[in-house]
Design a protein around this motif. Structure first.
Motif, PDB file in Angstrom:
ATOM      1  N   LYS A 148      43.723  33.101  41.737  1.00  0.00           N
ATOM      2  CA  LYS A 148      42.739  33.541  42.724  1.00  0.00           C
ATOM      3  C   LYS A 148      42.280  34.980  42.552  1.00  0.00           C
ATOM      4  N   ALA A 149      43.239  35.893  42.501  1.00  0.00           N
ATOM      5  CA  ALA A 149      42.909  37.319  42.550  1.00  0.00           C
ATOM      6  C   ALA A 149      41.910  37.750  41.469  1.00  0.00           C
ATOM      7  N   PRO A 150      42.045  37.292  40.208  1.00  0.00           N
ATOM      8  CA  PRO A 150      41.082  37.745  39.188  1.00  0.00           C
ATOM      9  C   PRO A 150      39.644  37.360  39.489  1.00  0.00           C
ATOM     10  N   TYR A 151      39.398  36.121  39.930  1.00  0.00           N
ATOM     11  CA  TYR A 151      38.003  35.740  40.168  1.00  0.00           C
ATOM     12  C   TYR A 151      37.467  36.381  41.445  1.00  0.00           C
ATOM     13  N   VAL A 152      38.361  36.693  42.386  1.00  0.00           N
ATOM     14  CA  VAL A 152      37.925  37.350  43.622  1.00  0.00           C
ATOM     15  C   VAL A 152      37.441  38.767  43.336  1.00  0.00           C
ATOM     16  N   MET A 153      38.126  39.471  42.434  1.00  0.00           N
ATOM     17  CA  MET A 153      37.841  40.889  42.221  1.00  0.00           C
ATOM     18  C   MET A 153      37.091  41.212  40.938  1.00  0.00           C
ATOM     19  N   ILE A 154      37.199  40.351  39.913  1.00  0.00           N
ATOM     20  CA  ILE A 154      36.637  40.677  38.595  1.00  0.00           C
ATOM     21  C   ILE A 154      35.492  39.725  38.254  1.00  0.00           C
ATOM     22  N   PRO A 155      34.273  40.219  38.089  1.00  0.00           N
ATOM     23  CA  PRO A 155      33.124  39.354  37.778  1.00  0.00           C
ATOM     24  C   PRO A 155      33.042  39.005  36.296  1.00  0.00           C
ATOM     25  N   ALA A 156      34.072  38.341  35.795  1.00  0.00           N
ATOM     26  CA  ALA A 156      34.106  37.881  34.403  1.00  0.00           C
ATOM     27  C   ALA A 156      34.835  36.543  34.373  1.00  0.00           C
ATOM     28  N   GLY A 157      34.491  35.684  33.429  1.00  0.00           N
ATOM     29  CA  GLY A 157      35.115  34.368  33.384  1.00  0.00           C
ATOM     30  C   GLY A 157      34.753  33.575  34.635  1.00  0.00           C
ATOM     31  N   PHE A 158      35.763  33.024  35.276  1.00  0.00           N
ATOM     32  CA  PHE A 158      35.528  32.289  36.519  1.00  0.00           C
ATOM     33  C   PHE A 158      34.993  33.221  37.607  1.00  0.00           C
ATOM     34  N   GLY A 159      35.383  34.489  37.533  1.00  0.00           N
ATOM     35  CA  GLY A 159      34.907  35.465  38.510  1.00  0.00           C
ATOM     36  C   GLY A 159      33.408  35.675  38.440  1.00  0.00           C
ATOM     37  N   LEU A 160      32.836  35.570  37.226  1.00  0.00           N
ATOM     38  CA  LEU A 160      31.392  35.715  37.075  1.00  0.00           C
ATOM     39  C   LEU A 160      30.677  34.591  37.816  1.00  0.00           C
ATOM     40  N   ILE A 161      31.232  33.387  37.738  1.00  0.00           N
ATOM     41  CA  ILE A 161      30.648  32.246  38.450  1.00  0.00           C
ATOM     42  C   ILE A 161      30.730  32.475  39.955  1.00  0.00           C
ATOM     43  N   PHE A 162      31.901  32.912  40.419  1.00  0.00           N
ATOM     44  CA  PHE A 162      32.123  33.141  41.844  1.00  0.00           C
ATOM     45  C   PHE A 162      31.144  34.172  42.396  1.00  0.00           C
ATOM     46  N   HIS A 163      31.010  35.301  41.699  1.00  0.00           N
ATOM     47  CA  HIS A 163      30.139  36.371  42.189  1.00  0.00           C
ATOM     48  C   HIS A 163      28.663  36.008  42.041  1.00  0.00           C
ATOM     49  N   ASN A 164      28.314  35.246  41.007  1.00  0.00           N
ATOM     50  CA  ASN A 164      26.937  34.766  40.871  1.00  0.00           C
ATOM     51  C   ASN A 164      26.550  33.853  42.027  1.00  0.00           C
ATOM     52  N   ILE A 165      27.478  32.972  42.403  1.00  0.00           N
ATOM     53  CA  ILE A 165      27.229  32.073  43.534  1.00  0.00           C
ATOM     54  C   ILE A 165      27.008  32.881  44.808  1.00  0.00           C
ATOM     55  N   MET A 166      27.828  33.926  44.997  1.00  0.00           N
ATOM     56  CA  MET A 166      27.674  34.783  46.171  1.00  0.00           C
ATOM     57  C   MET A 166      26.304  35.456  46.193  1.00  0.00           C
ATOM     58  N   VAL A 167      25.901  36.034  45.051  1.00  0.00           N
ATOM     59  CA  VAL A 167      24.621  36.746  44.968  1.00  0.00           C
ATOM     60  C   VAL A 167      23.456  35.807  45.264  1.00  0.00           C
ATOM     61  N   GLU A 168      23.459  34.626  44.614  1.00  0.00           N
ATOM     62  CA  GLU A 168      22.354  33.675  44.797  1.00  0.00           C
ATOM     63  C   GLU A 168      22.314  33.144  46.228  1.00  0.00           C
ATOM     64  N   ALA A 169      23.491  32.859  46.785  1.00  0.00           N
ATOM     65  CA  ALA A 169      23.538  32.318  48.152  1.00  0.00           C
ATOM     66  C   ALA A 169      23.048  33.342  49.164  1.00  0.00           C
ATOM     67  N   MET A 170      23.409  34.614  48.970  1.00  0.00           N
ATOM     68  CA  MET A 170      22.965  35.652  49.901  1.00  0.00           C
ATOM     69  C   MET A 170      21.466  35.914  49.764  1.00  0.00           C
ATOM     70  N   LYS A 171      20.964  35.928  48.522  1.00  0.00           N
ATOM     71  CA  LYS A 171      19.525  36.133  48.316  1.00  0.00           C
ATOM     72  C   LYS A 171      18.721  34.993  48.933  1.00  0.00           C
ATOM     73  N   LYS A 172      19.220  33.786  48.784  1.00  0.00           N
ATOM     74  CA  LYS A 172      18.535  32.608  49.321  1.00  0.00           C
ATOM     75  C   LYS A 172      18.385  32.694  50.833  1.00  0.00           C
ATOM     76  N   ASN A 173      19.329  33.389  51.481  1.00  0.00           N
ATOM     77  CA  ASN A 173      19.313  33.484  52.939  1.00  0.00           C
ATOM     78  C   ASN A 173      18.810  34.831  53.451  1.00  0.00           C
ATOM     79  N   GLY A 174      18.162  35.605  52.553  1.00  0.00           N
ATOM     80  CA  GLY A 174      17.451  36.789  52.995  1.00  0.00           C
ATOM     81  C   GLY A 174      18.154  38.122  52.859  1.00  0.00           C
TER      82      GLY A 174
END
Length: 436
Positions: A148-174
């Motif tokens: 868990k901890a690496p993808y939560v804090m580091i935007p690389a590997g699985f973390g890149l997917i996690f943070h990309n999802i966050m960015v796109e979801a937040m942009k989609k909602n304004g």
């Protein structure tokens, strides 16, 4: 309607604590949610099945990653790691747990096999754990931290997917935000996980504990094959090349399936794994990861019922209706709602879009900054991975630790990880939303 999520999650949690199979528990929770929302039994099942496709990509990626992990283990490179751990860490319980947390962390970024390494690496170490009287709950906590901890804090590997999802979801909602900002916003909640890990290793599970045969419902007469002596050779070098290629492709395409396929194909092209063993590698990968993949599919169907029936929206509406402009209270209630929702669905990646659609409008109205909002959304998503019976971050550790039937999924993995990670995540995420 607002009580649908709470009641259905309670049904799943209580059944799981009573040692009912996790798939049956999720199905019961999903049917409960459907019936409470006005659907009949047939409609509830049909909606659940229709929603199972939401995690089809994740399930397929897990099976392919499982096959990739099996191919890697075929070369004997994992035996080198096991031998090293046995030689260096025998008798050193604290260092063993810290080392396992470190190895698990690499599975999120450097060697992107996620939980697929656990059924290969952990079973050969079970006898050593018993000889050292290591509390397996501590091992489960260490493994879940690394997952868990690496993808939560580091935007690389699985973390890149996690943070990309966050960015796109937040942009989609304004609400606009960058990946670097989401990464910074998650450092505070992620540090809570570090605190939880240290408490688990140095305080909670420091004492000796005897493993009880049959505690996990497995085979009590399980025997661990003797570990061979293996020296580093050309096959291992080519295996490392395949691993790095899989990581590079996954980072480039942001697609786990393509990354896993790349690594798997290279293992065959390099003749590290003979072509004739292709069927066996795939069959072993499915055998190892199939149950977890299916749990994720069922959990996705459950999430669909909660989403399409409006149960989550109703819960948010009721929660936000009496909050006013009290930021500390708003953040607390949002995290509490996020905990209930994501615990039920069990997938941080899958619930981020749902959580963002609900959280962003409330946070904009209350005056939260984009980074504070990201801290709330990311924390709420991460809360679904620790402690949830349906999460791959708990199912994975159990798959390895219960190979000999001495480790219970709920009491030995889910409860310890909930206590040591969800509680500090909640507290640190709440603090992060107020200071960012």
């Amino acid at each position: 309607m607002e009580w649908v999520v709470v009641v259905s999650v309670l049904v799943m949690t209580i059944l799981s604590l009573l040692r009912v199979n996790v798939i049956v528990a999720i199905l019961a929770a999903a049917i409960t949610a459907g019936l409470m929302s006005g659907l009949n039994l047939v409609e509830s099942i049909e909606m659940l099945v229709s929603g199972m496709g939401g995690q089809a990509s994740t399930a397929l990626s897990y099976i392919l990653l499982g096959a990739f992990a099996v191919a890697i283990s075929y070369t004997g490179i994992t035996i080198i790691l096991v031998n090293y751990l046995v030689r260096v860490l025998t008798g050193k319980k604290t260092m063993m747990l810290l080392a396992l947390a470190g190895v698990a962390s690499l599975s999120q970024n450097l060697v992107p096999v996620h939980i697929a390494f656990i059924p290969i690496l952990i079973p050969p170490l079970l006898k050593l754990f018993d000889e050292m009287k290591i509390d397996r709950r501590g091992v489960a906590t260490a493994l879940t931290f690394g997952l868990k901890a690496p993808y939560v804090m580091i935007p690389a590997g699985f973390g890149l997917i996690f943070h990309n999802i966050m960015v796109e979801a937040m942009k989609k909602n304004g609400m606009d935000i960058s990946i670097s900002e989401t990464a910074l916003s998650m450092l505070i909640p992620g540090s809570g996980m570090v605190v939880g890990l240290l408490i688990a290793i140095f305080i909670t599970y420091r004492k000796d504990r005897e493993s009880v045969p049959g505690a996990g419902g497995g085979e009590a007469n399980f025997t661990i094959p003797p570990v061979e002596k293996v020296t580093f050779n050309k096959k291992h070098l080519l295996t490392l090349v395949a691993i790095l290629a899989a990581l590079a492709v996954q980072l480039r395409t942001e697609n786990l399936i393509i990354g896993a396929l790349t690594g798997l194909v290279l293992m065959f092209l390099f003749l590290v794994v003979p072509f004739k063993n292709g069927d066996k590698v795939m069959a072993d990968g499915i055998s190892m990861m199939g149950t977890i993949a299916f749990v994720m599919l069922v959990a996705s169907g459950y999430g669909t019922i909660l989403d399409k029936t409006g149960a989550v929206d109703a819960l948010i509406e009721v929660s936000s209706g009496f909050l006013g402009d009290n930021k500390p209270l708003i953040a607390f209630i949002l995290l509490l709602v996020g905990l209930v929702v994501t615990m039920g669905i069990g997938s941080s990646f899958g619930t981020i879009p749902i959580i963002a659609a609900l959280f962003v409008p409330i946070c904009i109205a209350a005056g939260f900054s984009p980074m504070a909002t990201a801290a709330l959304i990311g924390t709420a998503g991460a809360l679904g991975d620790a402690g949830s019976p349906a999460s791959d971050s708990t199912l994975g550790p159990t798959s390895g630790l219960n190979a000999d039937g001495k480790h219970h999924h709920i009491w030995d993995t889910c409860v310890p990880t909930f206590i040591h990670f969800n509680i500090p995540l909640f507290i640190f995420g709440w603090i992060g939303s107020l200071v960012l």
